[in-house]
Design a protein around this motif. Structure first.
Motif, PDB file in Angstrom:
ATOM      1  N   ARG A 485       0.827  -1.217   0.000  1.00  0.00           N
ATOM      2  CA  ARG A 485       0.000   0.000   0.000  1.00  0.00           C
ATOM      3  C   ARG A 485       0.861   1.267   0.000  1.00  0.00           C
ATOM      4  NH1 ARG A 485      -0.945   2.497   5.015  1.00  0.00           N
ATOM      5  NH2 ARG A 485      -0.271   1.316   6.846  1.00  0.00           N
ATOM      6  N   TRP A 486       2.070   1.180   0.549  1.00  0.00           N
ATOM      7  CA  TRP A 486       2.953   2.335   0.520  1.00  0.00           C
ATOM      8  C   TRP A 486       3.643   2.515  -0.824  1.00  0.00           C
ATOM      9  CZ3 TRP A 486       5.416   0.554   5.752  1.00  0.00           C
ATOM     10  CH2 TRP A 486       4.595   0.976   6.816  1.00  0.00           C
ATOM     11  N   GLY A 487       3.575   1.508  -1.702  1.00  0.00           N
ATOM     12  CA  GLY A 487       4.179   1.620  -3.024  1.00  0.00           C
ATOM     13  C   GLY A 487       5.690   1.525  -3.031  1.00  0.00           C
ATOM     14  N   PHE A 488       6.275   0.874  -2.018  1.00  0.00           N
ATOM     15  CA  PHE A 488       7.731   0.823  -1.925  1.00  0.00           C
ATOM     16  C   PHE A 488       8.370   0.055  -3.077  1.00  0.00           C
ATOM     17  CE2 PHE A 488       8.613   1.659   2.889  1.00  0.00           C
ATOM     18  CZ  PHE A 488       7.959   2.875   2.783  1.00  0.00           C
ATOM     19  N   PHE A 489       7.602  -0.771  -3.777  1.00  0.00           N
ATOM     20  CA  PHE A 489       8.143  -1.527  -4.903  1.00  0.00           C
ATOM     21  C   PHE A 489       8.201  -0.690  -6.184  1.00  0.00           C
ATOM     22  CE2 PHE A 489       6.303  -4.615  -1.988  1.00  0.00           C
ATOM     23  CZ  PHE A 489       7.328  -5.526  -1.857  1.00  0.00           C
ATOM     24  N   TYR A 490       7.662   0.525  -6.152  1.00  0.00           N
ATOM     25  CA  TYR A 490       7.502   1.302  -7.373  1.00  0.00           C
ATOM     26  C   TYR A 490       8.339   2.576  -7.391  1.00  0.00           C
ATOM     27  CZ  TYR A 490       3.449  -1.696  -6.734  1.00  0.00           C
ATOM     28  OH  TYR A 490       2.643  -2.759  -6.458  1.00  0.00           O
ATOM     29  N   ALA A 491       9.275   2.714  -6.459  1.00  0.00           N
ATOM     30  CA  ALA A 491      10.165   3.873  -6.420  1.00  0.00           C
ATOM     31  C   ALA A 491      11.581   3.378  -6.153  1.00  0.00           C
ATOM     32  CB  ALA A 491       9.725   4.864  -5.348  1.00  0.00           C
ATOM     33  N   SER A 575       3.243  -0.512 -11.129  1.00  0.00           N
ATOM     34  CA  SER A 575       3.390   0.920 -10.864  1.00  0.00           C
ATOM     35  C   SER A 575       2.369   1.753 -11.634  1.00  0.00           C
ATOM     36  CB  SER A 575       4.810   1.387 -11.198  1.00  0.00           C
ATOM     37  OG  SER A 575       5.117   1.136 -12.562  1.00  0.00           O
ATOM     38  N   ASP A 576       1.963   1.312 -12.833  1.00  0.00           N
ATOM     39  CA  ASP A 576       0.964   2.065 -13.598  1.00  0.00           C
ATOM     40  C   ASP A 576      -0.360   2.129 -12.848  1.00  0.00           C
ATOM     41  OD1 ASP A 576       2.728   2.583 -15.615  1.00  0.00           O
ATOM     42  OD2 ASP A 576       1.989   1.014 -16.962  1.00  0.00           O
ATOM     43  N   TYR A 577      -0.754   0.999 -12.252  1.00  0.00           N
ATOM     44  CA  TYR A 577      -1.988   0.987 -11.463  1.00  0.00           C
ATOM     45  C   TYR A 577      -1.850   1.918 -10.272  1.00  0.00           C
ATOM     46  CZ  TYR A 577      -5.324  -0.557  -7.909  1.00  0.00           C
ATOM     47  OH  TYR A 577      -6.285  -0.572  -6.930  1.00  0.00           O
ATOM     48  N   TYR A 578      -0.707   1.838  -9.591  1.00  0.00           N
ATOM     49  CA  TYR A 578      -0.502   2.614  -8.367  1.00  0.00           C
ATOM     50  C   TYR A 578      -0.533   4.110  -8.652  1.00  0.00           C
ATOM     51  CZ  TYR A 578       1.472   3.790  -3.795  1.00  0.00           C
ATOM     52  OH  TYR A 578       1.671   4.301  -2.534  1.00  0.00           O
ATOM     53  N   TYR A 579       0.305   4.535  -9.574  1.00  0.00           N
ATOM     54  CA  TYR A 579       0.366   5.969  -9.869  1.00  0.00           C
ATOM     55  C   TYR A 579      -0.871   6.442 -10.634  1.00  0.00           C
ATOM     56  CZ  TYR A 579       5.234   5.826  -8.353  1.00  0.00           C
ATOM     57  OH  TYR A 579       6.376   5.677  -7.610  1.00  0.00           O
ATOM     58  N   GLY A 580      -1.497   5.532 -11.379  1.00  0.00           N
ATOM     59  CA  GLY A 580      -2.707   5.878 -12.107  1.00  0.00           C
ATOM     60  C   GLY A 580      -3.867   6.237 -11.196  1.00  0.00           C
ATOM     61  N   ASN A 581      -3.823   5.775  -9.965  1.00  0.00           N
ATOM     62  CA  ASN A 581      -4.838   6.127  -8.980  1.00  0.00           C
ATOM     63  C   ASN A 581      -4.542   7.466  -8.306  1.00  0.00           C
ATOM     64  OD1 ASN A 581      -6.988   4.015  -8.636  1.00  0.00           O
ATOM     65  ND2 ASN A 581      -5.193   2.694  -8.454  1.00  0.00           N
ATOM     66  N   GLY A 582      -3.450   8.084  -8.706  1.00  0.00           N
ATOM     67  CA  GLY A 582      -3.075   9.357  -8.103  1.00  0.00           C
ATOM     68  C   GLY A 582      -2.352   9.214  -6.779  1.00  0.00           C
ATOM     69  N   TRP A 583      -1.897   8.010  -6.484  1.00  0.00           N
ATOM     70  CA  TRP A 583      -1.199   7.767  -5.224  1.00  0.00           C
ATOM     71  C   TRP A 583       0.274   8.136  -5.371  1.00  0.00           C
ATOM     72  CZ3 TRP A 583      -3.318   2.091  -4.868  1.00  0.00           C
ATOM     73  CH2 TRP A 583      -4.708   2.128  -4.700  1.00  0.00           C
ATOM     74  N   THR A 584       0.879   8.533  -4.297  1.00  0.00           N
ATOM     75  CA  THR A 584       2.291   8.900  -4.315  1.00  0.00           C
ATOM     76  C   THR A 584       3.075   7.991  -3.374  1.00  0.00           C
ATOM     77  OG1 THR A 584       1.952  10.538  -2.561  1.00  0.00           O
ATOM     78  CG2 THR A 584       1.806  11.318  -4.849  1.00  0.00           C
ATOM     79  N   VAL A 585       4.343   7.855  -3.655  1.00  0.00           N
ATOM     80  CA  VAL A 585       5.259   7.135  -2.777  1.00  0.00           C
ATOM     81  C   VAL A 585       6.100   8.176  -2.054  1.00  0.00           C
ATOM     82  CG1 VAL A 585       7.108   5.434  -2.634  1.00  0.00           C
ATOM     83  CG2 VAL A 585       5.358   5.213  -4.406  1.00  0.00           C
TER      84      VAL A 585
END
Length: 593
Positions: A485-491, A575-585
């Motif tokens: 949920r924190w998106g640590f895999f995408y940064a 990462s496309d799904y994560y950032y596509g939702n407007g979420w930030t890491v």
């Protein structure tokens, strides 16, 4: 006379046939079916108990379902380098048998819950109190099942209609999206909040059953999984205010990890998986949902997974050196080690002389010259949580499903730290967020944080995510879901941080157990002063994109043409799904500055 005899024979024959027909229509009470069972409150209460039973099986929380999430996190590594290695390395193949076990257990659970809801119906307005309680528990447990399925498998089939099983369309359900599954999870928890009593009711509601407080806590968790921080904050504030029952931190942190009715289901616990104390268990291990026994042990195998090899444990999992060093970095206001370290990692420390049960490992005195390692071949710092390593009760690990310590799946400290995180996301940094964090820190006798030390939301997030939560919940279930949920895999900076956190040394040489890793964290081989070479490894260097989730089991995809693989099956970056939702890491922040 002849005619009379024929007539009499016919009458007797017809009577016999009628009698046989009546007997054939009798219901065998010892062979119940879904057509005859579940038509009264007593039956449905038994079905609820069956649902609870399934959450304590091998693939749910009794072993694999619990340990898989630990491996995905950065606080634990697989010291056996065998059973859980693909999960620890985040590169699980789609055909590994273990990937199927959690899937199996949670769908068994869902099946029972769906049966209950089908018997009760969905309109609860006219329900009796008992019917409300039964439905609320079924919805909570089903929400829990899908919360885990989404967190593990990303896009599992969403099945909520028991009647649909009678058709091939229902039997071979199609994959649902991550969002569709979590939408249902939120609905189930939200309705359960309104149906269930609080722990203040007492009786069974205070000693093991799901309550409105448990549902509210998990509802907030589900909301946070998709960054609905404002909504989650409202729920968490209500829990803190006592709307769903009174909760408080236990004065002694260790009381959350001991066996016995005087410790389990305590004032800090929102929900825990119930296991029988070791001395009151049966003899038969129930490894799967089908080998049930009236003489089941009704314990977990968590202690077997954590337990050091020298004391009979399977030595599968060890605490990450990063977590240990994190504990060493900050002392209490009296200059001592954080007491949470005692209950988290089984190391010898001079501060433990005279503290609790002292420097013991299963009643054996530890010495600074002979520290305990988890795995005799690969070393590692033993995990003490949910084991009897520090309790003084037993002198060794009784392997199998015999660990009688209830798994505290959600504690009030989680409510406080999640409330602080949500407050920081919505308004932060604020004094309110700091105050909630300090309640947890002060229980451990750590100095209170000051708002002036946190100039940005990013810095306070770093403190929560990589200091407060690891020290409070280190080696407990949930870290793997947090990293997603924190998106640590995408940064990139977060992945580098995970690689550092996940670094460990493969050596059984006990003198190196407590050696800081900083000097060789990025080396492939470490040479100690005696000239011996040991492998240095990080769990995250072998991470494949999409493998923050576990592949959909290939056996199920072969059997069900409507199932689709997830990101782990296809090695797809999320990462496309994560950032596509407007979420930030949140970027990595150096807390020392």
């Amino acid at each position: 006379m002849k005619l009379y005899k024929i007539t009499l024979a016919l009458c007797l024959g017809i009577g016999s046939l009628t009698s046989c027909s009546d007997k054939l229509e009798l219901t065998n009470p010892n062979q119940q079916t879904t057509g005859t069972f579940g038509n009264n409150i007593g039956d449905l209460e038994e079905a609820v108990i069956a649902a609870y039973n399934h959450i304590r099986m091998e693939g749910s929380y009794a072993r694999v379902g619990y340990t898989i999430d630990l491996c995905r996190g950065d606080e634990v590594w697989n010291s056996s380098q065998q059973w859980y290695l693909p999960f620890d390395d985040l590169n699980v193949a789609f055909n590994i048998d273990i990937t199927e076990w959690s899937w199996r257990e949670w769908y068994y659970t869902i099946n029972v819950c769906n049966f209950i809801t089908s018997r009760l119906g969905q309109d609860s307005n006219a329900f009796s109190q008992k019917e409300r309680e039964i439905l609320g528990q079924a919805l909570f447990i089903r929400g829990l099942a899908y919360y885990n399925l989404a967190g593990y498998y990303q896009n599992p089939p969403l099945i909520t209609d028991y009647a649909s099983y009678s058709t091939l369309d229902g039997l071979y359900a199609k994959s649902s999206s991550y969002d569709e599954v979590l939408d249902q999870v939120e609905l189930d928890f939200q309705e359960a909040m309104n149906l269930l009593p609080s722990r203040d009711t007492g009786g069974q509601w205070a000693t093991g059953r799901a309550t409105c407080g448990a549902a509210a806590g998990y509802y907030a968790r589900a909301l946070m999984q998709r960054h609905k921080y404002s909504e989650a904050l409202t729920v968490l504030k209500d829990i803190i205010a006592g709307k769903y029952g009174k909760y408080t931190l236990m004065k002694n942190y260790g009381d959350n990890f001991r066996e016995g009715s005087q410790y389990e289901n305590n004032a800090e616990s929102l929900f825990e998986v119930q296991y029988l104390d070791y001395g009151s268990q049966g003899t038969d291990d129930e490894w799967t949902p089908v080998n049930t026994s009236a003489n089941a042990t009704q314990g977990s195998a968590i202690e077997s997974n954590f337990g050091p090899g020298d004391f009979g444990g399977w030595a599968d999992l060890s605490a990450a050196p990063w977590l240990y060093e994190l504990f060493l970095a900050e002392k209490t206001t009296s200059g001592k080690l954080d007491p949470r370290l005692y209950w988290t990692i089984g190391t010898y420390e001079t501060d433990w002389e005279g503290f609790e049960y002292g420097n013991v490992c299963y009643q054996k005195a530890m010495t600074p010259k002979e520290p305990i390692v988890t795995n005799n071949g690969n070393g590692g710092l033993p995990v003490a949580k949910f084991t009897n390593m520090r309790t003084g009760l037993y002198d060794k690990v009784v392997t199998g499903l015999h660990d009688g310590i209830n798994l505290r799946m959600m504690r009030y400290s989680d409510v406080l730290l999640r409330a602080a995180e949500c407050e920081n996301e919505v308004n932060g940094p604020t004094q309110q967020a700091i105050d909630w964090i300090n309640q947890v820190r002060n229980r451990a006798e750590l100095a209170s944080l000051k708002l002036s030390d946190f100039s940005s939301k990013d810095k306070l997030f770093e403190q929560i995510a990589n200091v407060e939560r690891p020290k409070e919940f280190g080696c407990e279930f949930g870290r793997g879901l947090d990293l997603i949920r924190w998106g640590f895999f995408y940064a990139q900076d977060r992945m580098s941080q995970l690689k550092d956190h996940g670094t460990f040394l493969l050596t059984s040489k006990k003198t190196l157990v407590k050696t800081p890793l900083a000097e060789y964290v990025h080396q492939a081989v470490y040479t100690d002063p005696d000239g011996d070479k040991w492998t240095v490894k990080s769990s995250y260097t072998s991470y494949n994109p999409g493998h923050e989730f576990i592949p959909i089991p290939q056996a199920h995809m072969n059997a069900n043409p409507n199932l689709e693989g997830n990101s782990a099956n296809d090695n797809v970056d999320n990462s496309d799904y994560y950032y596509g939702n407007g979420w930030t890491v949140h970027p990595v922040v150096d807390l020392s500055k």
